[in-house]
Design a protein around this motif. Structure first.
Motif, PDB file in Angstrom:
ATOM      1  N   GLN A 110       0.809  -1.221   0.000  1.00 33.14           N
ATOM      2  CA  GLN A 110       0.000   0.000   0.000  1.00 33.14           C
ATOM      3  C   GLN A 110       0.838   1.266   0.000  1.00 33.14           C
ATOM      4  O   GLN A 110       0.458   2.264  -0.612  1.00 33.14           O
ATOM      5  CB  GLN A 110      -0.981  -0.004   1.165  1.00 33.14           C
ATOM      6  CG  GLN A 110      -0.327   0.138   2.528  1.00 33.14           C
ATOM      7  CD  GLN A 110      -1.340   0.029   3.649  1.00 33.14           C
ATOM      8  OE1 GLN A 110      -2.357  -0.618   3.503  1.00 33.14           O
ATOM      9  NE2 GLN A 110      -1.040   0.660   4.765  1.00 33.14           N
ATOM     10  N   ASP A 111       1.991   1.259   0.660  1.00 32.54           N
ATOM     11  CA  ASP A 111       2.836   2.461   0.674  1.00 32.54           C
ATOM     12  C   ASP A 111       3.388   2.761  -0.718  1.00 32.54           C
ATOM     13  O   ASP A 111       3.385   3.909  -1.168  1.00 32.54           O
ATOM     14  CB  ASP A 111       3.984   2.303   1.670  1.00 32.54           C
ATOM     15  CG  ASP A 111       3.502   2.219   3.110  1.00 32.54           C
ATOM     16  OD1 ASP A 111       2.467   2.840   3.423  1.00 32.54           O
ATOM     17  OD2 ASP A 111       4.149   1.533   3.917  1.00 32.54           O
ATOM     18  N   GLU A 112       3.854   1.729  -1.398  1.00 27.44           N
ATOM     19  CA  GLU A 112       4.377   1.923  -2.746  1.00 27.44           C
ATOM     20  C   GLU A 112       3.258   2.312  -3.705  1.00 27.44           C
ATOM     21  O   GLU A 112       3.440   3.173  -4.574  1.00 27.44           O
ATOM     22  CB  GLU A 112       5.092   0.656  -3.231  1.00 27.44           C
ATOM     23  CG  GLU A 112       5.759   0.847  -4.578  1.00 27.44           C
ATOM     24  CD  GLU A 112       6.537  -0.377  -5.056  1.00 27.44           C
ATOM     25  OE1 GLU A 112       7.062  -0.300  -6.178  1.00 27.44           O
ATOM     26  OE2 GLU A 112       6.614  -1.386  -4.326  1.00 27.44           O
ATOM     27  N   ARG A 144       2.503   5.956  -3.276  1.00 31.51           N
ATOM     28  CA  ARG A 144       3.577   6.753  -3.885  1.00 31.51           C
ATOM     29  C   ARG A 144       3.428   6.782  -5.404  1.00 31.51           C
ATOM     30  O   ARG A 144       3.560   7.834  -6.039  1.00 31.51           O
ATOM     31  CB  ARG A 144       4.939   6.181  -3.491  1.00 31.51           C
ATOM     32  CG  ARG A 144       6.117   6.984  -4.028  1.00 31.51           C
ATOM     33  CD  ARG A 144       7.460   6.379  -3.640  1.00 31.51           C
ATOM     34  NE  ARG A 144       7.636   4.990  -4.027  1.00 31.51           N
ATOM     35  CZ  ARG A 144       7.886   4.567  -5.284  1.00 31.51           C
ATOM     36  NH1 ARG A 144       7.975   5.432  -6.271  1.00 31.51           N
ATOM     37  NH2 ARG A 144       8.043   3.280  -5.548  1.00 31.51           N
ATOM     38  N   LEU A 145       3.127   5.650  -6.015  1.00 26.83           N
ATOM     39  CA  LEU A 145       2.980   5.578  -7.473  1.00 26.83           C
ATOM     40  C   LEU A 145       1.814   6.430  -7.969  1.00 26.83           C
ATOM     41  O   LEU A 145       1.906   7.071  -9.027  1.00 26.83           O
ATOM     42  CB  LEU A 145       2.805   4.124  -7.918  1.00 26.83           C
ATOM     43  CG  LEU A 145       4.030   3.235  -7.759  1.00 26.83           C
ATOM     44  CD1 LEU A 145       3.660   1.766  -7.951  1.00 26.83           C
ATOM     45  CD2 LEU A 145       5.133   3.648  -8.726  1.00 26.83           C
ATOM     46  N   VAL A 146       0.719   6.453  -7.203  1.00 32.79           N
ATOM     47  CA  VAL A 146      -0.424   7.289  -7.578  1.00 32.79           C
ATOM     48  C   VAL A 146      -0.071   8.762  -7.408  1.00 32.79           C
ATOM     49  O   VAL A 146      -0.331   9.573  -8.298  1.00 32.79           O
ATOM     50  CB  VAL A 146      -1.680   6.928  -6.744  1.00 32.79           C
ATOM     51  CG1 VAL A 146      -2.791   7.947  -6.964  1.00 32.79           C
ATOM     52  CG2 VAL A 146      -2.167   5.530  -7.098  1.00 32.79           C
ATOM     53  N   GLU A 147       0.544   9.105  -6.281  1.00 33.62           N
ATOM     54  CA  GLU A 147       0.915  10.506  -6.035  1.00 33.62           C
ATOM     55  C   GLU A 147       1.897  11.027  -7.080  1.00 33.62           C
ATOM     56  O   GLU A 147       1.841  12.193  -7.460  1.00 33.62           O
ATOM     57  CB  GLU A 147       1.516  10.655  -4.642  1.00 33.62           C
ATOM     58  CG  GLU A 147       0.490  10.531  -3.534  1.00 33.62           C
ATOM     59  CD  GLU A 147       1.094  10.525  -2.147  1.00 33.62           C
ATOM     60  OE1 GLU A 147       2.312  10.289  -2.004  1.00 33.62           O
ATOM     61  OE2 GLU A 147       0.339  10.755  -1.184  1.00 33.62           O
ATOM     62  N   GLN A 148       2.797  10.162  -7.559  1.00 31.09           N
ATOM     63  CA  GLN A 148       3.769  10.562  -8.572  1.00 31.09           C
ATOM     64  C   GLN A 148       3.198  10.435  -9.986  1.00 31.09           C
ATOM     65  O   GLN A 148       3.895  10.654 -10.972  1.00 31.09           O
ATOM     66  CB  GLN A 148       5.039   9.718  -8.449  1.00 31.09           C
ATOM     67  CG  GLN A 148       5.799   9.976  -7.169  1.00 31.09           C
ATOM     68  CD  GLN A 148       6.997   9.050  -6.998  1.00 31.09           C
ATOM     69  OE1 GLN A 148       7.198   8.090  -7.741  1.00 31.09           O
ATOM     70  NE2 GLN A 148       7.805   9.342  -5.993  1.00 31.09           N
ATOM     71  N   GLU A 149       1.932  10.077 -10.082  1.00 32.97           N
ATOM     72  CA  GLU A 149       1.218   9.919 -11.345  1.00 32.97           C
ATOM     73  C   GLU A 149       1.868   8.888 -12.270  1.00 32.97           C
ATOM     74  O   GLU A 149       1.820   8.996 -13.490  1.00 32.97           O
ATOM     75  CB  GLU A 149       1.036  11.269 -12.033  1.00 32.97           C
ATOM     76  CG  GLU A 149       0.205  12.227 -11.195  1.00 32.97           C
ATOM     77  CD  GLU A 149      -0.018  13.578 -11.845  1.00 32.97           C
ATOM     78  OE1 GLU A 149       0.602  13.876 -12.886  1.00 32.97           O
ATOM     79  OE2 GLU A 149      -0.816  14.349 -11.283  1.00 32.97           O
ATOM     80  N   VAL A 150       2.463   7.875 -11.656  1.00 30.42           N
ATOM     81  CA  VAL A 150       3.011   6.755 -12.423  1.00 30.42           C
ATOM     82  C   VAL A 150       1.874   5.826 -12.822  1.00 30.42           C
ATOM     83  O   VAL A 150       1.831   5.329 -13.947  1.00 30.42           O
ATOM     84  CB  VAL A 150       4.078   5.990 -11.598  1.00 30.42           C
ATOM     85  CG1 VAL A 150       4.535   4.723 -12.322  1.00 30.42           C
ATOM     86  CG2 VAL A 150       5.254   6.897 -11.285  1.00 30.42           C
TER      87      VAL A 150
END
Length: 114
Positions: A40-42, A45-51
């Motif tokens: 969930q942490d990764e 992060r991936l959503v926040e970085q728009e990956v």
């Protein structure tokens, strides 16, 4: 997990999922599948970085295509790409597994689960 870490994680996860009335269980399994499970942490992060695209987009699409209840969600790194796997039980009682490309939003596969 400590209580203080869990409280912050809970708020972050709620933001990540943009909770809907559906009860969602995120399943991060223990490597029995081909891909690498994303915790969930990764995922946050991936959503926040728009990956990857936000999970709610895929939940909405799955519900539109196959009305029913969402049972399980996973985000994996599989075959060189991020994949959301959603498991749904349709109104007629059929359990389906939908695979989406988490970057493009494309529905990759729909399989009836045994």
């Amino acid at each position: 997990m400590t209580e203080s870490r869990w409280s912050g994680g809970k708020a972050a996860l709620r933001g990540f999922l943009r909770w809907s009335p559906i009860i969602v269980m995120l399943a991060f399994t223990s490597g029995l599948q081909a891909g690498r499970d994303i915790d969930q942490d990764e995922a946050l992060r991936l959503v926040e970085q728009e990956v990857v695209l936000p999970l709610q987009r895929f939940i909405d699409d799955a519900q539109e295509r196959f009305p029913g209840r969402l049972l399980e969600v996973e985000l994996e790194w599989d075959d060189g790409r991020y994949v959301y796997e959603l498991e749904i039980v349709t109104r007629s009682g059929i359990v389906l597994e939908l695979e989406y490309d988490a970057v493009t939003g494309k529905l990759l596969d729909v399989e009836e689960d045994d």
